[in-house]
Design a protein around this motif. Structure first.
Motif, mmCIF file in Angstrom:
data_model
loop_
_atom_site.group_PDB
_atom_site.id
_atom_site.type_symbol
_atom_site.label_atom_id
_atom_site.label_comp_id
_atom_site.label_asym_id
_atom_site.label_seq_id
_atom_site.Cartn_x
_atom_site.Cartn_y
_atom_site.Cartn_z
ATOM 1 N N TRP A 15 0.826 -1.215 0.000
ATOM 2 C CA TRP A 15 0.000 0.000 0.000
ATOM 3 C C TRP A 15 0.863 1.270 0.000
ATOM 4 C CZ3 TRP A 15 -4.498 -0.805 4.112
ATOM 5 C CH2 TRP A 15 -5.237 -1.936 3.755
ATOM 6 N N HIS A 75 -4.577 7.487 -1.587
ATOM 7 C CA HIS A 75 -5.972 7.378 -1.182
ATOM 8 C C HIS A 75 -6.565 8.757 -1.421
ATOM 9 C CE1 HIS A 75 -9.489 6.994 1.587
ATOM 10 N NE2 HIS A 75 -9.538 5.839 0.957
ATOM 11 N N ASP A 117 4.391 4.047 6.649
ATOM 12 C CA ASP A 117 3.352 3.468 7.516
ATOM 13 C C ASP A 117 2.774 4.499 8.504
ATOM 14 O OD1 ASP A 117 6.195 1.920 8.477
ATOM 15 O OD2 ASP A 117 5.181 3.103 9.993
ATOM 16 N N LEU A 138 0.169 6.179 6.541
ATOM 17 C CA LEU A 138 -0.914 5.209 6.385
ATOM 18 C C LEU A 138 -1.819 5.217 7.627
ATOM 19 C CD1 LEU A 138 -2.339 2.848 4.968
ATOM 20 C CD2 LEU A 138 -0.620 1.316 5.917
ATOM 21 N N CYS A 139 -1.205 5.202 8.819
ATOM 22 C CA CYS A 139 -2.015 5.165 10.046
ATOM 23 C C CYS A 139 -2.814 6.453 10.226
ATOM 24 C CB CYS A 139 -1.135 4.871 11.261
ATOM 25 S SG CYS A 139 -0.655 3.138 11.279
ATOM 26 N N LEU A 167 -5.631 6.165 7.702
ATOM 27 C CA LEU A 167 -6.601 5.154 8.154
ATOM 28 C C LEU A 167 -7.488 5.731 9.252
ATOM 29 C CD1 LEU A 167 -4.562 1.802 8.309
ATOM 30 C CD2 LEU A 167 -6.451 2.365 6.780
ATOM 31 N N ASN A 173 -9.608 8.856 7.524
ATOM 32 C CA ASN A 173 -10.529 8.537 6.415
ATOM 33 C C ASN A 173 -11.287 7.231 6.621
ATOM 34 O OD1 ASN A 173 -9.120 10.706 5.499
ATOM 35 N ND2 ASN A 173 -8.461 9.793 3.577
ATOM 36 N N ALA A 174 -10.599 6.205 7.118
ATOM 37 C CA ALA A 174 -11.274 4.919 7.288
ATOM 38 C C ALA A 174 -11.804 4.764 8.718
ATOM 39 C CB ALA A 174 -10.320 3.783 6.950
ATOM 40 N N ARG A 182 -14.065 -1.706 6.832
ATOM 41 C CA ARG A 182 -13.456 -0.419 6.466
ATOM 42 C C ARG A 182 -12.088 -0.604 5.826
ATOM 43 N NH1 ARG A 182 -15.100 3.168 11.821
ATOM 44 N NH2 ARG A 182 -17.344 2.925 11.549
ATOM 45 N N LEU A 183 -11.310 -1.557 6.353
ATOM 46 C CA LEU A 183 -9.967 -1.775 5.788
ATOM 47 C C LEU A 183 -10.066 -2.353 4.377
ATOM 48 C CD1 LEU A 183 -8.224 -3.095 9.024
ATOM 49 C CD2 LEU A 183 -7.607 -1.014 7.790
ATOM 50 N N PHE A 208 -11.068 0.481 2.134
ATOM 51 C CA PHE A 208 -9.913 1.355 1.978
ATOM 52 C C PHE A 208 -8.950 0.782 0.927
ATOM 53 C CE2 PHE A 208 -5.640 2.776 3.111
ATOM 54 C CZ PHE A 208 -5.801 4.133 3.288
#
Ligand SMILES: Cc1ncc(COP(=O)(O)O)c(C=O)c1O
Length: 400
Positions: free
Chosen positions: A334, A339, A347, A350-351, A354, A357-358, A391-392, A395
């Motif tokens: 990823w 996104h 990462d 990413l967190c 996440l 947004n997620a 959600r993941l 995403f």
């Protein structure tokens, strides 16, 4: 205004990323966002009533519960710890080999403080719990981080031997492990014990997740051989096994000289851990609470759902951990994707994305020495796990 200079030793450490992210997820939740926070390393179960009742009874009785105890803990509780080690781990410890502290984190802090000098090296298999390198640096040591992500999150004897130098003082063993949940088998630990023979390297075996093993069996490093016993400080506690994170009781057992030094350090910092928490621990250790088997079953079922849910998310790879309550998926596929407008450059980003947004909170793998991974705790309700998986997966499908 006075210019208050901070000690160099605190400049060497970072605040706990896990606690910071947990606080952030909580703050967003408090703002009304429907966040699924899988950030904290904390059981979602209540401390068993029998344990709380022991504390309530002691408080009602008064007397000793309001007093200091010996630094190492009340003699009855020390005996209960010795009995636990004999019963569960086949280990014999005398009272002077045992020290109760304010959580296993405190036990490990004391042990590293007792063993590590300026310039000493400590071998830390990665992915590792966030606090080991920070504590090592605080005491002037150097963490020598050894990547185990290509060897099933298990340190091999070969990797260990390659990392040892004349400055190596200590090795950290953590099975079941945080963040990976990996359970190191008996033969794997035997290999490590054999590689240490003839050296003066101490071992801290952090066994805080001992009771949460779903596949395989827990192995105590100190029980491997007389040589392993003589070099190991075994650390455990009540937080994870008995849903007692807030009670703050950890304990360590090991060679008398090391425990004595740890006791001296503790005697000038916290003294004994809270007396009421020691009394609750006495109850917890006398016999595993009747709730434990059912908790273990629920954790195992949640783990299975998380692992298969994550592996069904495009690009994610998630190994099935044997213990603890974390999954540690590899999201490296990823990284470098977008996104919406946001580039996921690592990462940590990413967190962030996440969470925003997620609406799922996780901890970046780089905090554990494993970039590209994310840790999710599955000590959460079934509804939350369902939401997180949905959600993941959504995403993942939105990445471009
Ligand atoms: C690997 C590991 N060791 C030690 C601890 C500390 O446990 P305690 O709450 O007893 O301080 C934790 C808690 O997150 C942990 O994950």
């Amino acid at each position: 205004m006075p210019n208050l200079r901070l000690a160099r030793r605190v400049g060497r450490i970072q605040p706990s990323a896990t606690l910071a992210l947990t606080a952030k997820a909580k703050a967003l939740k408090a703002e009304g966002k429907d966040i699924v926070a899988l950030t904290a390393g904390e059981p979602d179960f209540e401390t068993p009533m029998a344990i709380r009742q022991a504390a309530i009874d002691a408080l009602q009785k008064g007397g000793v519960v309001g007093r200091y105890t010996p630094v190492a803990g009340m003699p009855d509780v020390i005996k209960a710890v010795a009995d636990k080690f004999r019963r569960d781990n086949g280990l014999e410890y005398k009272p002077e080999q045992i020290l109760l502290s304010c959580g296993a984190k405190h036990s490990i802090f004391n042990a590293i403080g007792a063993l590590v000098d300026d310039g000493d090296e400590v071998i830390v298999p990665a992915p590792h719990w966030v606090s080991y390198p920070e504590m090592i640096r605080f005491f002037g040591g150097t963490p020598v981080v050894v990547d185990t992500s290509k060897t099933g999150f298990v340190l091999t004897a070969q990797q260990l031997k390659a990392a040892i130098t004349p400055r190596t003082r200590l090795l950290i063993v953590n099975s079941p492990g945080n963040p990976t949940g990996a359970v190191w088998s008996g033969p794997a630990q035997q290999e490590i014990a054999a590689a240490l023979q003839g050296t003066d390297i101490a071992v801290i075996s952090d066994e805080i997740y001992e009771k949460l093993v779903y596949d395989g069996a827990h192995v105590s490093f100190a029980g491997l051989s007389a040589d392993a016993y003589a070099r190991t400080i075994t650390v455990n506690g009540v937080a994870k096994a008995y849903a007692m994170t807030g009670w703050r009781i950890g304990y360590s057992a090991g060679p008398v000289a090391v425990i004595k030094a740890m006791n001296a350090l503790q005697s000038h910092s916290t003294s004994n851990p809270a007396t009421v928490a020691q009394i609750a621990t006495l109850k917890a250790l006398a016999q595993d609470p009747q709730e434990l088997p059912s908790w273990r079953k629920q954790y195992a079922a949640r783990r299975d759902r998380m692992v298969s849910g994550l592996n069904a998310a495009k690009g994610a790879k998630c190994a099935c951990p044997g213990g603890a309550f974390y999954v540690f998926p590899d999201f490296s596929a990823w990284i470098g994707k977008r996104h919406g407008e946001t580039l996921i450059k690592d990462d940590s980003t990413l967190c962030e994305v996440l969470l925003q947004n997620a609406l799922v909170g996780g901890v970046p793998g780089s905090e554990f020495g494993a970039p590209g991974f994310v840790r999710f705790s599955y000590a959460a309700s079934d509804t939350e796990i369902t939401k997180a998986i949905e959600r993941l997966q959504k995403f993942a499908s939105e990445l471009s």
